[in-house]
Scaffold this motif. Sequence first.
Motif, PDB file in Angstrom:
ATOM      1  N   MET A   1       0.850  -1.205   0.000  1.00 44.08           N
ATOM      2  CA  MET A   1       0.000   0.000   0.000  1.00 44.08           C
ATOM      3  C   MET A   1       0.880   1.248   0.000  1.00 44.08           C
ATOM      4  O   MET A   1       1.785   1.382   0.819  1.00 44.08           O
ATOM      5  CB  MET A   1      -0.907   0.003   1.240  1.00 44.08           C
ATOM      6  N   THR A   2       0.604   2.159  -0.936  1.00 46.15           N
ATOM      7  CA  THR A   2       1.360   3.397  -1.039  1.00 46.15           C
ATOM      8  C   THR A   2       0.840   4.420  -0.036  1.00 46.15           C
ATOM      9  O   THR A   2      -0.359   4.686   0.041  1.00 46.15           O
ATOM     10  CB  THR A   2       1.244   3.989  -2.453  1.00 46.15           C
ATOM     11  N   GLN A   3       1.766   4.983   0.741  1.00 44.80           N
ATOM     12  CA  GLN A   3       1.424   6.016   1.703  1.00 44.80           C
ATOM     13  C   GLN A   3       2.244   7.282   1.452  1.00 44.80           C
ATOM     14  O   GLN A   3       3.429   7.199   1.140  1.00 44.80           O
ATOM     15  CB  GLN A   3       1.694   5.557   3.145  1.00 44.80           C
ATOM     16  N   ILE A   4       1.587   8.418   1.579  1.00 44.10           N
ATOM     17  CA  ILE A   4       2.282   9.711   1.574  1.00 44.10           C
ATOM     18  C   ILE A   4       1.798  10.481   2.797  1.00 44.10           C
ATOM     19  O   ILE A   4       0.589  10.664   2.993  1.00 44.10           O
ATOM     20  CB  ILE A   4       1.992  10.523   0.303  1.00 44.10           C
ATOM     21  N   ALA A   5       2.737  10.906   3.640  1.00 44.20           N
ATOM     22  CA  ALA A   5       2.389  11.644   4.851  1.00 44.20           C
ATOM     23  C   ALA A   5       2.862  13.086   4.726  1.00 44.20           C
ATOM     24  O   ALA A   5       4.018  13.340   4.352  1.00 44.20           O
ATOM     25  CB  ALA A   5       3.032  10.991   6.066  1.00 44.20           C
ATOM     26  N   LEU A   6       1.978  14.010   5.017  1.00 47.61           N
ATOM     27  CA  LEU A   6       2.300  15.435   5.020  1.00 47.61           C
ATOM     28  C   LEU A   6       2.287  15.897   6.468  1.00 47.61           C
ATOM     29  O   LEU A   6       1.240  15.851   7.141  1.00 47.61           O
ATOM     30  CB  LEU A   6       1.272  16.221   4.203  1.00 47.61           C
ATOM     31  N   LEU A   7       3.439  16.347   6.985  1.00 49.15           N
ATOM     32  CA  LEU A   7       3.597  16.626   8.406  1.00 49.15           C
ATOM     33  C   LEU A   7       4.011  18.072   8.657  1.00 49.15           C
ATOM     34  O   LEU A   7       4.573  18.739   7.779  1.00 49.15           O
ATOM     35  CB  LEU A   7       4.654  15.688   9.003  1.00 49.15           C
ATOM     36  N   ASN A   8       3.738  18.533   9.864  1.00 49.32           N
ATOM     37  CA  ASN A   8       4.226  19.831  10.356  1.00 49.32           C
ATOM     38  C   ASN A   8       3.770  21.015   9.501  1.00 49.32           C
ATOM     39  O   ASN A   8       4.562  21.895   9.181  1.00 49.32           O
ATOM     40  CB  ASN A   8       5.773  19.831  10.433  1.00 49.32           C
ATOM     41  N   GLY A   9       2.497  21.024   9.169  1.00 51.06           N
ATOM     42  CA  GLY A   9       2.011  22.098   8.311  1.00 51.06           C
ATOM     43  C   GLY A   9       0.710  22.705   8.773  1.00 51.06           C
ATOM     44  O   GLY A   9       0.363  22.674   9.971  1.00 51.06           O
ATOM     45  N   GLU A  10      -0.009  23.225   7.810  1.00 48.64           N
ATOM     46  CA  GLU A  10      -1.288  23.909   8.036  1.00 48.64           C
ATOM     47  C   GLU A  10      -2.285  23.291   7.051  1.00 48.64           C
ATOM     48  O   GLU A  10      -2.420  23.744   5.915  1.00 48.64           O
ATOM     49  CB  GLU A  10      -1.079  25.399   7.769  1.00 48.64           C
ATOM     50  N   VAL A  11      -2.941  22.220   7.480  1.00 46.69           N
ATOM     51  CA  VAL A  11      -3.856  21.492   6.611  1.00 46.69           C
ATOM     52  C   VAL A  11      -5.238  22.132   6.725  1.00 46.69           C
ATOM     53  O   VAL A  11      -5.954  21.933   7.705  1.00 46.69           O
ATOM     54  CB  VAL A  11      -3.903  19.995   6.977  1.00 46.69           C
ATOM     55  N   ILE A  12      -5.594  22.920   5.717  1.00 46.33           N
ATOM     56  CA  ILE A  12      -6.870  23.651   5.700  1.00 46.33           C
ATOM     57  C   ILE A  12      -7.909  22.706   5.117  1.00 46.33           C
ATOM     58  O   ILE A  12      -7.988  22.516   3.899  1.00 46.33           O
ATOM     59  CB  ILE A  12      -6.745  24.946   4.878  1.00 46.33           C
ATOM     60  N   THR A  13      -8.708  22.101   5.982  1.00 44.45           N
ATOM     61  CA  THR A  13      -9.563  20.993   5.535  1.00 44.45           C
ATOM     62  C   THR A  13     -10.768  21.449   4.716  1.00 44.45           C
ATOM     63  O   THR A  13     -11.259  20.706   3.883  1.00 44.45           O
ATOM     64  CB  THR A  13     -10.092  20.193   6.741  1.00 44.45           C
ATOM     65  N   VAL A  14     -11.293  22.657   4.958  1.00 41.47           N
ATOM     66  CA  VAL A  14     -12.547  23.137   4.373  1.00 41.47           C
ATOM     67  C   VAL A  14     -13.687  22.165   4.695  1.00 41.47           C
ATOM     68  O   VAL A  14     -14.599  21.968   3.891  1.00 41.47           O
ATOM     69  CB  VAL A  14     -12.418  23.369   2.848  1.00 41.47           C
ATOM     70  N   ASN A  15     -13.614  21.547   5.864  1.00 38.91           N
ATOM     71  CA  ASN A  15     -14.746  20.723   6.293  1.00 38.91           C
ATOM     72  C   ASN A  15     -15.838  21.631   6.860  1.00 38.91           C
ATOM     73  O   ASN A  15     -15.721  22.863   6.811  1.00 38.91           O
ATOM     74  CB  ASN A  15     -14.299  19.648   7.286  1.00 38.91           C
ATOM     75  N   SER A  16     -16.885  21.055   7.397  1.00 39.76           N
ATOM     76  CA  SER A  16     -18.034  21.855   7.831  1.00 39.76           C
ATOM     77  C   SER A  16     -17.683  22.826   8.957  1.00 39.76           C
ATOM     78  O   SER A  16     -18.376  23.837   9.153  1.00 39.76           O
ATOM     79  CB  SER A  16     -19.177  20.944   8.262  1.00 39.76           C
ATOM     80  N   LYS A  17     -16.600  22.545   9.681  1.00 38.79           N
ATOM     81  CA  LYS A  17     -16.185  23.407  10.792  1.00 38.79           C
ATOM     82  C   LYS A  17     -14.956  24.257  10.425  1.00 38.79           C
ATOM     83  O   LYS A  17     -14.413  24.959  11.282  1.00 38.79           O
ATOM     84  CB  LYS A  17     -15.868  22.558  12.023  1.00 38.79           C
ATOM     85  N   ASN A  18     -14.511  24.171   9.176  1.00 36.66           N
ATOM     86  CA  ASN A  18     -13.301  24.888   8.731  1.00 36.66           C
ATOM     87  C   ASN A  18     -12.100  24.571   9.618  1.00 36.66           C
ATOM     88  O   ASN A  18     -11.268  25.441   9.928  1.00 36.66           O
ATOM     89  CB  ASN A  18     -13.537  26.404   8.712  1.00 36.66           C
ATOM     90  N   GLU A  19     -11.967  23.308  10.003  1.00 32.78           N
ATOM     91  CA  GLU A  19     -10.869  22.913  10.893  1.00 32.78           C
ATOM     92  C   GLU A  19      -9.535  22.922  10.161  1.00 32.78           C
ATOM     93  O   GLU A  19      -9.450  22.637   8.961  1.00 32.78           O
ATOM     94  CB  GLU A  19     -11.148  21.531  11.466  1.00 32.78           C
ATOM     95  N   VAL A  20      -8.501  23.256  10.915  1.00 36.33           N
ATOM     96  CA  VAL A  20      -7.133  23.278  10.395  1.00 36.33           C
ATOM     97  C   VAL A  20      -6.292  22.327  11.246  1.00 36.33           C
ATOM     98  O   VAL A  20      -6.277  22.433  12.476  1.00 36.33           O
ATOM     99  CB  VAL A  20      -6.532  24.697  10.444  1.00 36.33           C
ATOM    100  N   TYR A  21      -5.595  21.393  10.598  1.00 35.54           N
ATOM    101  CA  TYR A  21      -4.769  20.413  11.285  1.00 35.54           C
ATOM    102  C   TYR A  21      -3.301  20.582  10.892  1.00 35.54           C
ATOM    103  O   TYR A  21      -2.967  21.369  10.009  1.00 35.54           O
ATOM    104  CB  TYR A  21      -5.233  18.991  10.956  1.00 35.54           C
ATOM    105  N   GLU A  22      -2.453  19.811  11.542  1.00 36.73           N
ATOM    106  CA  GLU A  22      -1.012  19.868  11.255  1.00 36.73           C
ATOM    107  C   GLU A  22      -0.597  18.926  10.134  1.00 36.73           C
ATOM    108  O   GLU A  22       0.401  19.171   9.453  1.00 36.73           O
ATOM    109  CB  GLU A  22      -0.219  19.464  12.503  1.00 36.73           C
ATOM    110  N   ALA A  23      -1.350  17.844   9.972  1.00 37.15           N
ATOM    111  CA  ALA A  23      -0.859  16.777   9.105  1.00 37.15           C
ATOM    112  C   ALA A  23      -2.010  15.981   8.506  1.00 37.15           C
ATOM    113  O   ALA A  23      -3.152  16.038   8.972  1.00 37.15           O
ATOM    114  CB  ALA A  23       0.054  15.854   9.904  1.00 37.15           C
ATOM    115  N   CYS A  24      -1.661  15.222   7.470  1.00 35.28           N
ATOM    116  CA  CYS A  24      -2.628  14.288   6.893  1.00 35.28           C
ATOM    117  C   CYS A  24      -1.893  13.134   6.245  1.00 35.28           C
ATOM    118  O   CYS A  24      -0.695  13.221   5.936  1.00 35.28           O
ATOM    119  CB  CYS A  24      -3.555  14.975   5.904  1.00 35.28           C
TER     120      CYS A  24
END
Length: 538
Positions: A1-24
């Motif tokens: 299974m291919t995985q790509i991890a994005l870490l230590n950032g500003e993940v602007i999800t644009v979900n219903s709550k406009n949540e922002v996370y560090e990684a995905c």
Amino acid sequence: MTQIALLNGEVITVNSKNEVYEACLIEENKIAAVGTTEEIKKLITTSAKVIDLHGRSVLPGLIDAHMHLFLYGSTLMHLNCKDPAINSIEELLHKLAEIVEKTKNGQVIRVFGFNELMVQEQRYPTIQELDNLTQEHPIVITRTCGHIGMVNSAALQLAEIDSATPDPQGGTIEKDSNGKLTGRLIENAFLQFNQHVTYSDEELFNALTKAQEQLFAHGITSVHDAGGFDENSFRIMQIASNKKLIKTRIYAMIGSLNDCENFTKNMLTAGVITHTGNDFFKIGPAKLFTDGSSTGPTIATREPYTSDDNNYGYLMYSEEELYSIFSLAHQKGYQLTVHAQGDKAIEQYLNVIERLLNEYPREDHRHRVEHLGVCPPDLQEKAKALNVIPILNPSFPYEFGESYIRNYGERTHYMYAARDLLNHGIITAAGSDAPITTVNPFVGIYTAVTRLTREHTAFGQDQKVSLMDAIRMYTYNAAYASFDETAKGSIEVGKLADLVILNTSLLNCPMEEIPQVNVDLTMLDGEIVYANKSKIGV
């Protein structure tokens, strides 16, 4: 299974709550997780590709909800007057003379992006000036709006247009005071003329390829194509997508730039319904043009232009004609849309939608309206009542704002009225209309937030939106406009891995620097399709 991890950032999800996370975390072609860097690290395998964001933003793959793929790609192949070096008629004619020398007799010479307000002479080139360059090559100069053209005598002969040719409905074959052709073709006259200067299949494939390169470089993974040249360009777009010659996700409107009405009728007769297709190519709404260009200016308005007491623009159909064309399409389940810039054209279309919904009620029809230029409060309320989705063009005021102020006066306070529409709870999306304006979505986001023109002129300041609202117009809301909000448009578990890494933190970027924001990486379907290798290391 291919995985790509994005870490230590500003993940602007644009979900219903406009949540922002560090990684995905991406697994294969889907988003597998979002959270803190430490949470994502616990989920990755030793073979995972890890990208340290160093505080940079990650956005959902951007969606241009209204652009013209073929026309945009064509501007990258031919002379484009948006080049700052072409600042006069003299320079344009000089460039054309060089092209004539290198071009085989009979071959069409095309020019895009001309704006008479941006050249020193403040006028169009004359037919005599173009004829002096060549009698052997048809020359076609397309104004920046795409609705007006300037051509030479060889081009007129190719289209069998002479001084006795009648004006088409919704268009003008311009003549001087002596009844002689000036070479200027306006609205339907120009759109119909273009049927005589078609492209080869090779040119069409090339245009798509060139367009895609620029889309990926600007973080755009999906487009709503607002019409190619004709049936053949529509066919080529499907072939290119099916054979993976292009990977951009396309929502293709049933409409064309040349003879739009007949193309749309033919497609409706064929029975291919809206949203038929796959994740890479889907059939979009049936589309017609109801009025003209906002910069022409040729839009259909209730009151005359501020710049001309006798000018109300062009209306392409009567209300009954529009109803007649769209009635069966609505009944058969098609999404509908129109190009409507002026309040008269918008009102006409909304009246038709109201009548159709009263006679043939439909749930979740998601009928759209492209541009929604001059839209006063009464029409905003009607759009809300009918659940119509506006597709605005935030970049238009940036490039054309001064001409809008001159031509429409106080009406600019509710042109591309994003704030009012969002306040009404109307899901509103955004598109560039490229090549009419820049394909760069960050210019559109900047203008939606600041409502400033390129010359820093204030333009309808009451319509400013928040940065998150502007981002949503280019992501989730655009996905909703194509019935795709469950698959893309936000960074949420289970959605398609269409992502963009920027070169900075967008949420902390000084507002005046947003137009200069660059893309470091674009991912589509879990595959990296564009990367600034010096920044990403791929």
